[in-house]
Design a protein around this motif. Sequence first.
Motif, PDB file in Angstrom:
ATOM      1  N   THR A 198       0.848  -1.194   0.000  1.00 51.93           N
ATOM      2  CA  THR A 198       0.000   0.000   0.000  1.00 51.93           C
ATOM      3  C   THR A 198       0.880   1.239   0.000  1.00 51.93           C
ATOM      4  O   THR A 198       1.990   1.208   0.540  1.00 51.93           O
TER       5      THR A 198
ATOM      6  N   PHE B 230      -0.417   9.954   3.069  1.00 50.92           N
ATOM      7  CA  PHE B 230      -1.034  10.780   4.123  1.00 50.92           C
ATOM      8  C   PHE B 230      -0.029  11.406   5.092  1.00 50.92           C
ATOM      9  O   PHE B 230      -0.281  12.439   5.659  1.00 50.92           O
TER      10      PHE B 230
ATOM     11  N   VAL C 174      -3.592  -1.991  -1.527  1.00 54.42           N
ATOM     12  CA  VAL C 174      -4.647  -1.295  -0.781  1.00 54.42           C
ATOM     13  C   VAL C 174      -4.439   0.213  -0.900  1.00 54.42           C
ATOM     14  O   VAL C 174      -3.314   0.687  -1.020  1.00 54.42           O
TER      15      VAL C 174
ATOM     16  N   GLU D 260      -9.949   1.560   0.642  1.00 54.33           N
ATOM     17  CA  GLU D 260     -10.320   1.524   2.066  1.00 54.33           C
ATOM     18  C   GLU D 260     -10.838   2.887   2.489  1.00 54.33           C
ATOM     19  O   GLU D 260     -10.155   3.894   2.357  1.00 54.33           O
TER      20      GLU D 260
ATOM     21  N   GLU E  38     -12.596  -1.818   6.574  1.00 56.41           N
ATOM     22  CA  GLU E  38     -12.023  -2.052   7.910  1.00 56.41           C
ATOM     23  C   GLU E  38     -13.175  -2.057   8.900  1.00 56.41           C
ATOM     24  O   GLU E  38     -14.000  -1.138   8.901  1.00 56.41           O
TER      25      GLU E  38
ATOM     26  N   ASP F  31      -5.056  -5.186  11.076  1.00 47.83           N
ATOM     27  CA  ASP F  31      -4.779  -3.748  11.082  1.00 47.83           C
ATOM     28  C   ASP F  31      -5.222  -3.148  12.413  1.00 47.83           C
ATOM     29  O   ASP F  31      -6.292  -2.546  12.512  1.00 47.83           O
TER      30      ASP F  31
HETATM   31  C1  GLC Z   1      -3.200   3.518   7.394  1.00 44.15           C
HETATM   32  C2  GLC Z   1      -4.600   3.422   7.942  1.00 44.15           C
HETATM   33  C3  GLC Z   1      -5.061   1.988   7.914  1.00 44.15           C
HETATM   34  C4  GLC Z   1      -4.934   1.483   6.495  1.00 44.15           C
HETATM   35  C5  GLC Z   1      -3.516   1.582   6.042  1.00 44.15           C
HETATM   36  C6  GLC Z   1      -3.379   1.095   4.619  1.00 44.15           C
HETATM   37  O1  GLC Z   1      -2.297   2.909   8.257  1.00 44.15           O
HETATM   38  O2  GLC Z   1      -4.707   3.927   9.245  1.00 44.15           O
HETATM   39  O3  GLC Z   1      -6.384   1.856   8.335  1.00 44.15           O
HETATM   40  O4  GLC Z   1      -5.371   0.175   6.440  1.00 44.15           O
HETATM   41  O5  GLC Z   1      -3.098   2.926   6.124  1.00 44.15           O
HETATM   42  O6  GLC Z   1      -3.058   2.094   3.735  1.00 44.15           O
END
Ligand code: GLC
Length: 397
Positions: free
Chosen positions: A98, A102, A142, A193, A231, A301
């Motif tokens: 992933t 962010f 993801v 997600e 989630e 997670d």
């Molecule tokens: C971050 C989010 C988590 C998500 C993960 C995947 O850690 O808090 O919920 O699954 O990113 O990108």
Amino acid sequence: MQACGGAYSPETRRKYYITGPQWAASYEGQALFHAPTRHPVGFEEVIRRYAEIGIGYWCTHDTDVIPTEELGKDGQAEIVSRIRKSLSEHGLSCSMVTTETFHHAVWAASPAAEAPEVRQYAAWRLENTVRMGHELGAQFAVYWPGSLGYYTQGAVEETETLRWYAEGLNAACREDIAVAGKLGRPTLKHCLEAKPFEPQAEILLPTSDAMVSFINSGLLEHPEMVGLNPEYLHELMWGAAPRAALARAILAGKLWHFDINDGYRLKHDVDIAVGLVNPLDWLNVLVLLRNHGYNGPFNLDYKPPRTTSNHGVFAVSFPTAVDRFITLWEMAGEVSSDPVISEANAALRAGGGAASDPHDAAAVAAVNRELLTLHELIAHRMVQILIGQHRGRTFSM
Ligand code: GLC
Ligand code: MN
Ligand code: MN
């Protein structure tokens, strides 16, 4: 742990498609108002400890393992080859990769920001993750977009932001098709997600339902390559029933990957370990998934609490989370074959019989009146199974 009992062997744990994120095990306990309580742990240690516990699959954000400035450079290639070595030494597979869109300052206005150079950088990051996923043998990618929304009203034009977000996913899918073709591997399953309101401001795609409508919006070049990673807590957080959200994802054919954890309604994304808050709801969720043949990953997670030590993360937190999951999953199988529940369900579905007048509401209600008490009986039986009471467990005072 020995005093608690009820643990499965690592061999048994490895039989389940349980996946362990790098970020969960290496979470240092920091939060909005809280400093870290644990020291950093690298991927070599996480992979080794997952192997000892019996977690057979590992997943990661790009920047969990590769410093932002090394992405796409020699440093990345070197780290990826160390990861491959570590995984094969310990008999683990990489299930998912992933992209972190962010944490870094470049994402201040989201990966779908107004500035074209930010979006180009975002697309490059997603493509780079896809390539990394293929190198590591992953099946899934993801996407949790992070702050795809606004802090202040009026600054963002929603349709434009969503179009720009789709362009990033389109770039990832195109790259995936090209790389998979070259390597003779299947393409990845790209899973979106949602998170409703935390940690950032107002969110444009707050729920799994919103994500499904985005997938079907016509903005994606390959909607068939894109599904969901719901989630549990992210659905609960906005006040929804996670089970209902999952049911809608199943009907849409998009339940591909599942982040398992626990927490509270209308609170922050605390990511408590599976089954510690809502075990009965979890049992119900797993009955649904079993009945519909879900065979994707169960991704741990969650965040080991700040009160747990570095030692405790691997000695207590992960093994107990895995073992509660396995027990709940097996119990869900027991529920599906439980004679009391089966008989009650069959009776409800057979209905109470023909009413004296099929167009008379009172008559139709009357033939079903006694049957409906079975709803509460089924709920009781579920709790009995959860606490072992169906095996004759009672308290003598
Ligand atoms: C971050 C989010 C988590 C998500 C993960 C995947 O850690 O808090 O919920 O699954 O990113 O990108
Ligand atoms: Mn998650
Ligand atoms: Mn979460």
